[in-house]
Design an enzyme around this catalytic site. Structure first.
Site, PDB file in Angstrom:
ATOM      1  N   GLU A 214       1.545  13.437  -4.459  1.00  0.00           N
ATOM      2  CA  GLU A 214       0.861  13.250  -3.186  1.00  0.00           C
ATOM      3  C   GLU A 214       1.379  14.273  -2.189  1.00  0.00           C
ATOM      4  O   GLU A 214       2.583  14.363  -1.948  1.00  0.00           O
ATOM      5  CB  GLU A 214       1.097  11.842  -2.638  1.00  0.00           C
ATOM      6  CG  GLU A 214       0.440  11.623  -1.281  1.00  0.00           C
ATOM      7  CD  GLU A 214       0.691  10.247  -0.702  1.00  0.00           C
ATOM      8  OE1 GLU A 214      -0.132   9.784   0.110  1.00  0.00           O
ATOM      9  OE2 GLU A 214       1.714   9.626  -1.056  1.00  0.00           O
TER      10      GLU A 214
ATOM     11  N   GLU B  73       0.889  -1.171   0.000  1.00  0.00           N
ATOM     12  CA  GLU B  73       0.000   0.000   0.000  1.00  0.00           C
ATOM     13  C   GLU B  73       0.915   1.206   0.000  1.00  0.00           C
ATOM     14  O   GLU B  73       1.614   1.475   0.971  1.00  0.00           O
ATOM     15  CB  GLU B  73      -0.917  -0.025   1.228  1.00  0.00           C
ATOM     16  CG  GLU B  73      -2.028   1.009   1.158  1.00  0.00           C
ATOM     17  CD  GLU B  73      -1.648   2.314   1.829  1.00  0.00           C
ATOM     18  OE1 GLU B  73      -1.195   3.221   1.096  1.00  0.00           O
ATOM     19  OE2 GLU B  73      -1.795   2.432   3.041  1.00  0.00           O
ATOM     20  N   LEU B  74       0.934   1.949  -1.116  1.00  0.00           N
ATOM     21  CA  LEU B  74       1.982   2.933  -1.372  1.00  0.00           C
ATOM     22  C   LEU B  74       1.465   4.365  -1.411  1.00  0.00           C
ATOM     23  O   LEU B  74       2.085   5.240  -2.003  1.00  0.00           O
ATOM     24  CB  LEU B  74       2.675   2.595  -2.698  1.00  0.00           C
ATOM     25  CG  LEU B  74       3.287   1.191  -2.751  1.00  0.00           C
ATOM     26  CD1 LEU B  74       3.809   0.876  -4.147  1.00  0.00           C
ATOM     27  CD2 LEU B  74       4.387   1.040  -1.726  1.00  0.00           C
TER      28      LEU B  74
ATOM     29  N   CYS C 294      -2.903   8.059   4.182  1.00  0.00           N
ATOM     30  CA  CYS C 294      -2.723   7.618   2.800  1.00  0.00           C
ATOM     31  C   CYS C 294      -3.994   7.817   1.984  1.00  0.00           C
ATOM     32  O   CYS C 294      -3.954   8.282   0.845  1.00  0.00           O
ATOM     33  CB  CYS C 294      -2.286   6.154   2.771  1.00  0.00           C
ATOM     34  SG  CYS C 294      -3.389   5.040   3.659  1.00  0.00           S
TER      35      CYS C 294
END
Length: 239
Positions: free
Chosen positions: A142, A11-12, A45
């Site tokens: 991001e 999960e990036l 995230c």
């Protein structure tokens, strides 16, 4: 994991779109956007990082969102009145500030914040950027901190195109009073999860994970359990 030939889940992170259509309940959308963007000082995230607002309500949404963002209390994280605490590390704060400055140089409008807070702690002001386009840094990258980017969509179709125009694909939110429209849009979004009239969350009952550069595999639910199971086939010849 690769060297040992072990199964893994990655999960990036993400740059999650938060779509608000003209027929949305604006008060509910604003409340969810503030929590979805600023919870944990924006260090989530699956946070609402790109606020994609349909043109008919972008002015009203921006005014309400700005008012709510101004009311957020920054301070000592152990205080019950604090909503914005410090960021995890100084270098992360510096990186975030660099992304904000780059976006402003590219033509975005600063409506709130935009500064590192002097003194002890890695504090960064709650920040709202408007007039963000798909060519700007805060759209393409991001931003892992308390910074919201407001992007105007011409219509629902354009909102979907903007949402998908990202190398990430973790989660997305859609705000509309039309359930059928929400389902149709959800089917078009390139994300691992879609939340209708809600900000993104993780829940052990449902799978959590992304596509594209947000990673692969799923956490939680029976999908998460099976990610780390090796199925064994036993075939019994009944003859």
């Amino acid at each position: 994991a690769g060297a040992a030939l072990k199964k893994c889940v990655l999960e990036l992170g993400g740059s999650d779109p938060f779509i608000v259509l003209n027929d949305a309940d604006l008060d509910a959308a604003v409340q969810a956007a503030v929590i979805g963007r600023f919870q944990n000082s924006g260090q989530v995230c699956a946070a609402a990082k790109r606020l994609i607002i349909e043109a008919g309500v972008v002015e009203a949404f921006t005014a309400k969102f700005l008012e709510a963002s101004r009311a957020l209390v920054m301070g000592e994280p152990t205080s019950y009145s604090t909503y914005i605490g410090p960021m995890a590390r100084f270098d992360l704060r510096d990186e975030l500030h660099g992304q904000v400055q780059a976006t402003l140089e590219e033509g975005a409008t600063l409506l709130l914040g935009g500064h590192k807070v002097a003194g002890a702690g890695n504090y960064y002001e709650p920040t709202v950027l408007a007039d963000v386009t798909d060519q700007m840094t805060s759209f393409k990258q991001e931003l892992f901190g308390p910074v919201a980017s407001i992007i105007t969509a011409r219509d629902a179709e354009h909102a979907v195109a903007l949402a998908n125009d990202s190398e990430f694909g973790l989660t997305a939110s859609i705000f509309t009073r039309d359930a059928a429209k929400a389902r149709a849009i959800a089917d078009q979004l390139e994300t691992g999860g879609v939340f209708v009239n809600a900000f993104s969350v993780s829940d052990p009952r449902v799978a959590f994970g992304g596509v594209k550069k947000s990673g692969f595999g799923r956490e939680l639910s029976h999908f998460g359990v099976r990610e780390f199971c090796n199925a064994q086939t036993v075939w019994l010849d009944r003859k």
